[in-house]
Design a protein around this motif. Structure first.
Motif, mmCIF file in Angstrom:
data_model
loop_
_atom_site.group_PDB
_atom_site.id
_atom_site.type_symbol
_atom_site.label_atom_id
_atom_site.label_comp_id
_atom_site.label_asym_id
_atom_site.label_seq_id
_atom_site.Cartn_x
_atom_site.Cartn_y
_atom_site.Cartn_z
ATOM 1 N N SER A 163 0.817 -1.214 0.000
ATOM 2 C CA SER A 163 0.000 0.000 0.000
ATOM 3 C C SER A 163 0.853 1.266 0.000
ATOM 4 C CB SER A 163 -0.936 0.004 1.214
ATOM 5 O OG SER A 163 -0.198 0.129 2.421
ATOM 6 N N PHE A 164 2.144 1.128 0.318
ATOM 7 C CA PHE A 164 3.050 2.279 0.327
ATOM 8 C C PHE A 164 3.941 2.324 -0.913
ATOM 9 C CE2 PHE A 164 2.155 1.642 4.859
ATOM 10 C CZ PHE A 164 1.784 2.923 5.218
ATOM 11 N N LYS A 165 3.738 1.399 -1.846
ATOM 12 C CA LYS A 165 4.569 1.369 -3.043
ATOM 13 C C LYS A 165 4.007 2.281 -4.122
ATOM 14 C CE LYS A 165 6.316 -3.375 -2.501
ATOM 15 N NZ LYS A 165 6.386 -4.732 -3.097
ATOM 16 N N GLY A 166 4.910 2.832 -4.953
ATOM 17 C CA GLY A 166 4.497 3.562 -6.127
ATOM 18 C C GLY A 166 4.200 2.605 -7.264
ATOM 19 N N THR A 167 3.696 3.115 -8.374
ATOM 20 C CA THR A 167 3.346 2.258 -9.515
ATOM 21 C C THR A 167 4.567 1.555 -10.075
ATOM 22 O OG1 THR A 167 1.532 3.758 -10.085
ATOM 23 C CG2 THR A 167 2.257 2.211 -11.773
ATOM 24 N N ALA A 168 5.647 2.283 -10.289
ATOM 25 C CA ALA A 168 6.869 1.676 -10.820
ATOM 26 C C ALA A 168 7.460 0.682 -9.835
ATOM 27 C CB ALA A 168 7.886 2.765 -11.156
#
Length: 291
Positions: free
Chosen positions: A32-37
């Motif tokens: 949930s804390f990750k970016g798309t890339a």
């Protein structure tokens, strides 16, 4: 005296099982804390390179989590409270009162547990649409939207009675000594007073156990909530809203947002379980299966 052997094998199995149970929740939280890339990179990593706290704000904006959270919370809390009341009343009547057809009625209630829930979708929907004197309907249930126009009726009414809840409360109330009830009756107490002031406080462990099951089941209920959403968009709950986000947008782009919404949706369940877990264990130990 032989030294006690340390159960290495048992502890190893428990540790492995615990890791397998906890890992999906950790994956959901960290994703949930990750970016798309960061989420779509080929090399898998449990931990994000940079913590994107904006996922939670974006999820609130795109999903309208405020409305969905309110709908889910009201539905789950009200349904749970009503089920606790109806189940405990029915359990008391089927255990401590004597009337003709008592055992037949109890077996009929148990028999309803054998039918799958989706079997009642169409009858419940028809009843809600043609509910009399509600949503512009006349006494014949015609002329308006019926229960579909009323939040409380549409989402809550079909789940206010639970056969499992009645069974659980009946089995627990059977363990209460009849001498308490007879003494209260001799003192002139009414049946309702006996129930609310004597029986209900004694059934807190069973009520807590049922509350956990009912709250989680109501919070995660999807099929009926989705059916209500197709009729009235204002009746959307968190499971429906999250599924709609996954269905209409690219999953690779929205999965971090979905995980953020899922983390938020698990918070009430964890809070309920943490507060009621001690009563849950006691209720499961004390609730027998005797006839």
């Amino acid at each position: 005296m032989k030294p006690k052997k340390f159960p290495w094998f048992s502890y190893t199995i428990i540790i492995i099982g615990s890791i397998m149970m906890v890992f999906p929740f950790l994956e959901m939280i960290f994703s949930s804390f990750k970016g798309t890339a960061d989420y779509n990179r080929l090399h898998y990593s449990l931990f994000p390179e940079t913590f994107e706290t904006s996922n939670y704000a974006t999820a609130f904006e795109q999903l309208k989590l405020g409305l969905l959270f309110k709908n889910s919370l009201v539905k789950s809390v009200v349904t749970t409270v009503i089920v606790l009341l109806t189940s405990s009343l029915a359990g008391y009547a089927l255990t401590k009162l004597r009337f003709r057809g008592q055992k037949v009625l109890f077996r009929f209630i148990l028999a309803t547990m054998m039918f799958p829930a989706f079997l009642f979708l169409i009858p419940n929907f028809y009843i809600m649409v043609h509910f009399p004197f509600v949503g512009g309907n006349d006494w014949m249930g015609e002329g308006g939207d019926g229960g579909m126009a009323k939040y409380m009726l549409a989402l809550i009414l079909p789940f206010t009675v639970s056969a499992f809840g009645i069974f659980l409360m009946r089995q627990f109330i059977m363990t209460i000594n009849d001498a308490y009830i007879e003494a209260a009756r001799i003192d002139g107490a009414s049946e309702l007073r006996i129930f609310f002031q004597l029986i209900l406080p004694m059934t807190v462990p069973a009520l807590s156990t049922l509350a956990i099951f009912e709250f989680i089941g109501s919070w995660n209920e999807f099929i009926w909530a989705l059916l209500m959403y197709t009729v009235n968009k204002d009746l959307a709950t968190l499971p429906v809203g999250i599924q709609q986000l996954k269905s209409h947008l690219d999953a690779n782009m929205t999965q971090p947002l979905v995980n953020a919404a899922l983390v938020i949706s698990t918070v009430p369940i964890l809070i309920v379980f943490v507060f009621l877990q001690k009563y849950y264990v006691r209720g499961m130990m004390n609730t027998g299966l005797k006839e």
